[in-house]
Design an enzyme around this catalytic site. Structure first.
Site, PDB file in Angstrom:
ATOM      1  N   GLU A 251      17.944 -27.606 -42.600  1.00 56.46           N
ATOM      2  CA  GLU A 251      17.089 -28.624 -41.958  1.00 56.46           C
ATOM      3  C   GLU A 251      15.746 -28.526 -42.669  1.00 56.46           C
ATOM      4  OE1 GLU A 251      14.924 -30.796 -40.503  1.00 56.46           O
ATOM      5  OE2 GLU A 251      14.458 -29.387 -38.908  1.00 56.46           O
ATOM      6  N   CYS A 285       8.687 -32.112 -39.210  1.00 59.11           N
ATOM      7  CA  CYS A 285       9.512 -32.513 -40.361  1.00 59.11           C
ATOM      8  C   CYS A 285       9.845 -34.010 -40.304  1.00 59.11           C
ATOM      9  CB  CYS A 285      10.772 -31.668 -40.449  1.00 59.11           C
ATOM     10  SG  CYS A 285      11.735 -31.675 -38.938  1.00 59.11           S
TER      11      CYS A 285
HETATM   12  P1  NAD Z   1       7.151 -22.029 -46.673  1.00 58.30           P
HETATM   13  O1  NAD Z   1       8.221 -22.749 -47.357  1.00 58.30           O
HETATM   14  O2  NAD Z   1       6.501 -20.887 -47.386  1.00 58.30           O
HETATM   15  O3  NAD Z   1       7.678 -21.436 -45.292  1.00 58.30           O
HETATM   16  C1  NAD Z   1       8.432 -22.181 -44.368  1.00 58.30           C
HETATM   17  C2  NAD Z   1       9.182 -21.181 -43.486  1.00 58.30           C
HETATM   18  O4  NAD Z   1      10.186 -20.546 -44.245  1.00 58.30           O
HETATM   19  C3  NAD Z   1       8.293 -20.061 -42.943  1.00 58.30           C
HETATM   20  O5  NAD Z   1       8.572 -19.860 -41.590  1.00 58.30           O
HETATM   21  C4  NAD Z   1       8.666 -18.842 -43.744  1.00 58.30           C
HETATM   22  O6  NAD Z   1       8.620 -17.642 -42.994  1.00 58.30           O
HETATM   23  C5  NAD Z   1      10.074 -19.127 -44.167  1.00 58.30           C
HETATM   24  N1  NAD Z   1      10.354 -18.561 -45.486  1.00 58.30           N
HETATM   25  C6  NAD Z   1       9.593 -18.680 -46.588  1.00 58.30           C
HETATM   26  N2  NAD Z   1      10.165 -18.031 -47.626  1.00 58.30           N
HETATM   27  C7  NAD Z   1      11.307 -17.486 -47.135  1.00 58.30           C
HETATM   28  C8  NAD Z   1      12.348 -16.692 -47.709  1.00 58.30           C
HETATM   29  N3  NAD Z   1      12.340 -16.341 -49.007  1.00 58.30           N
HETATM   30  N4  NAD Z   1      13.354 -16.292 -46.923  1.00 58.30           N
HETATM   31  C9  NAD Z   1      13.395 -16.640 -45.614  1.00 58.30           C
HETATM   32  N5  NAD Z   1      12.459 -17.398 -45.027  1.00 58.30           N
HETATM   33  C10 NAD Z   1      11.423 -17.818 -45.780  1.00 58.30           C
HETATM   34  O7  NAD Z   1       6.071 -23.083 -46.299  1.00 58.30           O
HETATM   35  P2  NAD Z   1       4.807 -23.064 -45.347  1.00 58.30           P
HETATM   36  O8  NAD Z   1       3.561 -23.024 -46.175  1.00 58.30           O
HETATM   37  O9  NAD Z   1       4.923 -22.066 -44.237  1.00 58.30           O
HETATM   38  O10 NAD Z   1       4.979 -24.488 -44.733  1.00 58.30           O
HETATM   39  C11 NAD Z   1       4.711 -25.612 -45.498  1.00 58.30           C
HETATM   40  C12 NAD Z   1       5.931 -26.386 -45.868  1.00 58.30           C
HETATM   41  O11 NAD Z   1       7.057 -25.991 -45.107  1.00 58.30           O
HETATM   42  C13 NAD Z   1       5.704 -27.844 -45.536  1.00 58.30           C
HETATM   43  O12 NAD Z   1       5.260 -28.524 -46.650  1.00 58.30           O
HETATM   44  C14 NAD Z   1       7.041 -28.314 -45.067  1.00 58.30           C
HETATM   45  O13 NAD Z   1       7.727 -28.892 -46.128  1.00 58.30           O
HETATM   46  C15 NAD Z   1       7.817 -27.109 -44.730  1.00 58.30           C
HETATM   47  N6  NAD Z   1       8.194 -26.974 -43.340  1.00 58.30           N
HETATM   48  C16 NAD Z   1       9.235 -27.702 -42.897  1.00 58.30           C
HETATM   49  C17 NAD Z   1       9.624 -27.591 -41.592  1.00 58.30           C
HETATM   50  C18 NAD Z   1      10.771 -28.366 -41.033  1.00 58.30           C
HETATM   51  O14 NAD Z   1      10.862 -28.503 -39.834  1.00 58.30           O
HETATM   52  N7  NAD Z   1      11.675 -28.865 -41.829  1.00 58.30           N
HETATM   53  C19 NAD Z   1       8.959 -26.733 -40.743  1.00 58.30           C
HETATM   54  C20 NAD Z   1       7.879 -25.993 -41.235  1.00 58.30           C
HETATM   55  C21 NAD Z   1       7.537 -26.113 -42.547  1.00 58.30           C
END
Ligand code: NAD
Length: 478
Positions: A251, A285
């Site tokens: 997702e 999202c």
């Molecule tokens: P990010 O991609 O660094 O992190 C998003 C989430 O993924 C965090 O909770 C983080 O703990 C987890 N994560 C990151 N790297 C991981 C890994 N290697 N293994 C497991 N989990 C991992 O991004 P961010 O700076 O926290 O958020 C910004 C971006 O995240 C936004 O631009 C958006 O695209 C996306 N986002 C999407 C949703 C959604 O509902 N689809 C929700 C939150 C963030």
């Protein structure tokens, strides 16, 4: 006194593990930038223990009667509702959203648990007729132990959305919620625990995300991966899961196009869209982001959108008159600011917001509207994930559909038109997992939630969410 009274810890094999001997990270208050509490981070040994517990948990839970699984989900929902005020407050304190939204999130999470309780009892197979005295059976069985990772934007709901379908299907689970919103996840786990969840069936860990996901996904014990978060991380985790060919639900992010036609009910459309755009400070999202507006109403739409946006009151999520809180972490305002500046440099017109300032220490960015944003602007192509509305005019329905489908994302799309034939066409041709017509709600417990293209695959919620945790087996009885 902040009111952030949570005992943070890891929940493994029915036991809460605290900080002793473990590294920690700080959970912050986005409204002030100050720290709430130290969160223990899992060691490699903790994760091995979590994997082993999840393996054992599956052995018992898969054989637990569906009505007993359902009863556990119902009891958990009741506890969530009972504790809603406290849990919502914790969510606001660590994620920033306004309290009313946090309460709505907890209520929706409870409804989702109740829906899944019903689904747990509706996992049917088929009997295929064969020559007399024989038959074939098609069985739906739980896929196995699940590893789930989820983001911070819905700190209660995202966790429930992972655990509920897994438990309904008969799977065990190890979940790693976001470290930044650990308190909400811990409170959800306490509801499961107090509802009588057998220890090893669900573990909740926090840690260094890359380390945790590599260790869990390398394990053959885990048979399914479920992730909510950004597209790059989703692709990375899918690659990790490929080595052991796990079933995957992704997702991921979106870049919601909104197609507004000349014949829409303009005032109603504006009222609905502005309220929806700035929900959770745009960190959703399925947020509406690219507003393509037909040329006949473009100027009026832009003026009305800007005027309503200027009236949105930003402030601490706990303050009763706040309509939009801070962003969840320090990364977000920086990202939005850079997108706004780049779009302006390309000729976009700033109609509202646009600059950080005030609210010293907190992660605030004001509700912002840019008009005439060139298609090449970075914000028109990268998911802003913040309180940024981008306006762009169009002439024909073909042009609008082409714009909606232009990006690799395919999560949510919104259309506003009174023309029935056009509504059908938009529903058919827009490449998105969810399309809202003349409204903004896209999520109900009984309806599949998920995307296509780079926004991921494998729906959550609805019967589809449980099906994503099942494998099909044919048994031929001669
Ligand atoms: P990010 O991609 O660094 O992190 C998003 C989430 O993924 C965090 O909770 C983080 O703990 C987890 N994560 C990151 N790297 C991981 C890994 N290697 N293994 C497991 N989990 C991992 O991004 P961010 O700076 O926290 O958020 C910004 C971006 O995240 C936004 O631009 C958006 O695209 C996306 N986002 C999407 C949703 C959604 O509902 N689809 C929700 C939150 C963030």
């Amino acid at each position: 006194m902040s009111g952030y009274e949570v005992r943070l810890g890891l929940y493994v094999d029915g036991e809460w593990l605290g900080g002793a001997g473990r590294e920690t990270s700080q959970v912050l208050n986005p409204a002030t930038g100050g720290g709430h509490a130290a969160l223990p981070l899992a060691t490699a040994e903790d994760l091995d223990r979590a994997l082993e517990a999840t393996r054992r948990g599956f052995e018992t839970w898969r054989g637990t009667a569906p009505d007993a699984r359902a009863a556990l989900l119902i009891r958990t929902a009741a506890l969530l509702r009972e504790r809603a005020d406290r849990i919502a407050r914790i969510a606001t304190l660590e994620q920033g959203k306004v309290l009313a939204e946090a309460k709505g999130e907890v209520a929706f999470a409870a409804a989702l648990l109740e829906f899944h309780a019903g689904e747990a009892q509706r996992i049917y197979g088929r009997v295929l007729p064969r020559p007399a005295g024989t038959r074939s059976l098609v069985l739906q069985q739980p896929v196995g132990p699940v590893a789930a990772f989820c983001a911070w934007n819905f700190p209660v709901l995202n966790v429930v959305r992972k655990i509920a379908p897994a438990l309904a299907a008969g799977c065990s689970i190890v979940i790693k919620p976001s470290e930044e919103t650990a308190g909400s996840a811990v409170e959800v786990m306490r509801c499961f625990e107090d509802a009588g969840l057998p220890g090893p069936v669900a573990q909740c860990v926090f840690g260094v995300p890359d380390m945790v996901s590599r260790q869990l996904l390398a394990s053959p014990i885990i048979r399914k991966l479920s992730f909510t978060g950004s597209v790059p991380v989703g692709k990375h985790l899918t690659r990790l899961a490929a080595d052991t060919l796990k079933k995957v639900t992704m997702e991921l992010g979106g870049h919601g196009p909104v197609l507004v036609f000349d014949d829409c009910d303009l005032d109603r459309t504006l009222d609905t869209l502005v309220a929806h755009k700035f929900r959770n400070a745009g960190q959703v999202c399925v947020a509406p982001t690219r507003f393509y507006v037909q040329s006949g109403i473009y100027d009026r739409f832009a003026a009305g959108f800007a005027e309503r946006t200027r009236q949105v009151r930003m402030g601490d999520g706990l303050a009763p008159d706040s309509q939009m809180g801070p962003m969840a972490n320090a990364r977000r305002p920086e990202a939005i600011e850079s997108l706004v500046q780049e779009a302006q440099a390309r000729g976009a017109r700033l109609l509202a917001g646009g600059e950080r300032g005030g609210n010293a220490g907190g992660f605030f960015f004001p509700p912002t509207v840019l008009a005439d944003v060139p298609i090449e602007a970075r914000a028109m192509n990268e998911e802003p994930f913040g309180p940024l509305a981008l306006l762009h005019p169009f002439e024909t329905v073909e042009e609008a559909i082409a714009q909606a489908n232009r990006l690799p994302f395919g999560l949510a799309a919104y259309c506003f038109t009174e023309n029935g034939r056009r509504q059908n066409r938009l529903g058919d041709e827009i490449e998105a997992g969810m399309v809202a017509i003349n409204g903004v709600r896209l999520s109900w417990p009984d309806s599949p939630f998920g995307g296509m293209k780079d926004s991921g695959y494998g729906s959550e919620d609805g019967p589809e969410g449980v099906a994503a945790h099942l494998v099909t087996k044919a048994v031929h009885m001669s």
